[in-house]
Design a protein around this motif. Structure first.
Motif, PDB file in Angstrom:
ATOM      1  N   LEU A  19      -5.780 -16.730  16.669  1.00 11.96           N
ATOM      2  CA  LEU A  19      -4.897 -16.989  17.801  1.00 11.96           C
ATOM      3  C   LEU A  19      -5.597 -17.732  18.933  1.00 11.96           C
ATOM      4  O   LEU A  19      -4.946 -18.146  19.893  1.00 11.96           O
ATOM      5  N   GLY A  20      -6.900 -17.895  18.819  1.00 10.94           N
ATOM      6  CA  GLY A  20      -7.665 -18.564  19.852  1.00 10.94           C
ATOM      7  C   GLY A  20      -9.137 -18.362  19.586  1.00 10.94           C
ATOM      8  O   GLY A  20      -9.525 -17.674  18.625  1.00 10.94           O
ATOM      9  N   GLU A  21      -9.976 -18.938  20.423  1.00  3.79           N
ATOM     10  CA  GLU A  21     -11.415 -18.776  20.240  1.00  3.79           C
ATOM     11  C   GLU A  21     -11.792 -17.316  20.408  1.00  3.79           C
ATOM     12  O   GLU A  21     -11.497 -16.690  21.416  1.00  3.79           O
ATOM     13  N   GLY A  22     -12.414 -16.757  19.378  1.00  7.15           N
ATOM     14  CA  GLY A  22     -12.825 -15.364  19.426  1.00  7.15           C
ATOM     15  C   GLY A  22     -11.687 -14.370  19.374  1.00  7.15           C
ATOM     16  O   GLY A  22     -11.861 -13.208  19.749  1.00  7.15           O
ATOM     17  N   GLY A 192       6.233  -6.964  15.175  1.00  6.55           N
ATOM     18  CA  GLY A 192       7.040  -8.131  15.508  1.00  6.55           C
ATOM     19  C   GLY A 192       6.173  -9.349  15.715  1.00  6.55           C
ATOM     20  O   GLY A 192       5.167  -9.546  15.015  1.00  6.55           O
ATOM     21  N   SER A 193       6.531 -10.177  16.675  1.00  8.72           N
ATOM     22  CA  SER A 193       5.756 -11.389  16.956  1.00  8.72           C
ATOM     23  C   SER A 193       4.392 -11.027  17.535  1.00  8.72           C
ATOM     24  O   SER A 193       4.266 -10.091  18.330  1.00  8.72           O
ATOM     25  N   ALA A 194       3.385 -11.810  17.161  1.00  8.36           N
ATOM     26  CA  ALA A 194       2.031 -11.560  17.661  1.00  8.36           C
ATOM     27  C   ALA A 194       1.843 -12.059  19.087  1.00  8.36           C
ATOM     28  O   ALA A 194       0.929 -11.607  19.787  1.00  8.36           O
ATOM     29  N   GLU A 195       2.699 -12.977  19.522  1.00  4.06           N
ATOM     30  CA  GLU A 195       2.578 -13.546  20.863  1.00  4.06           C
ATOM     31  C   GLU A 195       3.958 -13.654  21.502  1.00  4.06           C
ATOM     32  O   GLU A 195       4.865 -14.270  20.947  1.00  4.06           O
TER      33      GLU A 195
END
Length: 240
Positions: A19-22, A192-195
């Motif tokens: 989902l992003g850096e780290g 559900g949605s992760a974001e």
């Protein structure tokens, strides 16, 4: 250093999404946990539901940093993989709920509201948000404008039936988060949605207020073993 060529055996039943850096979401069916890594150490927020070392094996394949397991709450779909880590950390208000959910015999360590996990160039702050369970917490990543909320916000189901659930407490907890909404833009639920956008905090407050005011009509739950009804409003579904 991460392990970019790491692959997960199909038999583990897990999926990884970066989902992003780290930052990775580790998904097991309808539940997920999050691995957050800095330059010196990492935390994994919850550990899914299968009682095995699978989540720990995946997490250690994604980062070579030492990993601390921190829990949002004590429901079994968030604690299954705990034996793959050192004793997990949990807010003391959640200890009773944790042990009531089949975790007898496990060692746990306390964390407190305001505690900060310094990961090296990245930190997570503990925020107490009772309601879904008595000691539910969120983890706030101010620098990256993210907050990890467990089951207290979701576009899937939010359980508010059974021992330890308190809809009014959830409202007050989410108002507390709403007061800090300038600190985060992205909400990370475990179902559900992760974001989600931070507007979901307000949507969940409104839905829960309407539930308690008797303004929503209950429908049959999606599973016959659920002693509740499903109440929906603008994408928020409360099981009550």
């Amino acid at each position: 250093m991460s392990a970019p060529d790491f692959t997960i055996p199909e038999s583990d039943g897990l999926q990884v999404k970066k989902l992003g850096e780290g930052l990775w979401a580790i998904e097991e069916g309808m539940v997920r946990c999050y691995l957050v890594a800095g330059s010196e150490r990492a935390v994994i927020i919850d550990c899914c539901m299968e009682v095995s070392n699978a989540v720990a094996d995946v997490a250690h394949g994604l980062t070579d940093k030492p990993i601390t397991l921190v829990l949002t709450h004590g429901d079994p779909d968030h604690t299954g993989g705990q034996d793959g880590f050192d004793a997990p950390m949990l807010h003391p208000s959640e200890f009773g709920h944790y042990y009531s959910r089949g975790n007898t015999g496990h060692a746990i360590r306390p964390l407190w509201e305001g505690d900060v996990f310094d990961l090296g160039g990245r930190s997570l702050e503990v925020v107490l948000i009772p309601g879904h369970t008595p000691g539910s917490v969120a983890y706030l990543d101010r620098a990256h404008k993210r907050i990890f909320v467990g089951d207290s916000v979701s576009d899937y189901w939010i359980f508010l039936f059974g021992p330890g659930r308190d809809a009014q407490a959830l409202i007050e907890s989410l108002k507390k988060l709403q007061g800090r909404a300038d600190s985060f833009e992205t909400v990370h639920p475990c179902h559900g949605s992760a974001e989600l956008g931070n507007e979901w905090i307000g949507k969940t407050i409104t839905a829960t207020e309407k539930l308690l005011a008797g303004e929503l009509v209950g429908a049959q739950p999606p599973r016959s073993d659920m002693p509740c009804k499903a109440y929906s409003y603008e994408g928020v579904t409360l099981m009550y």
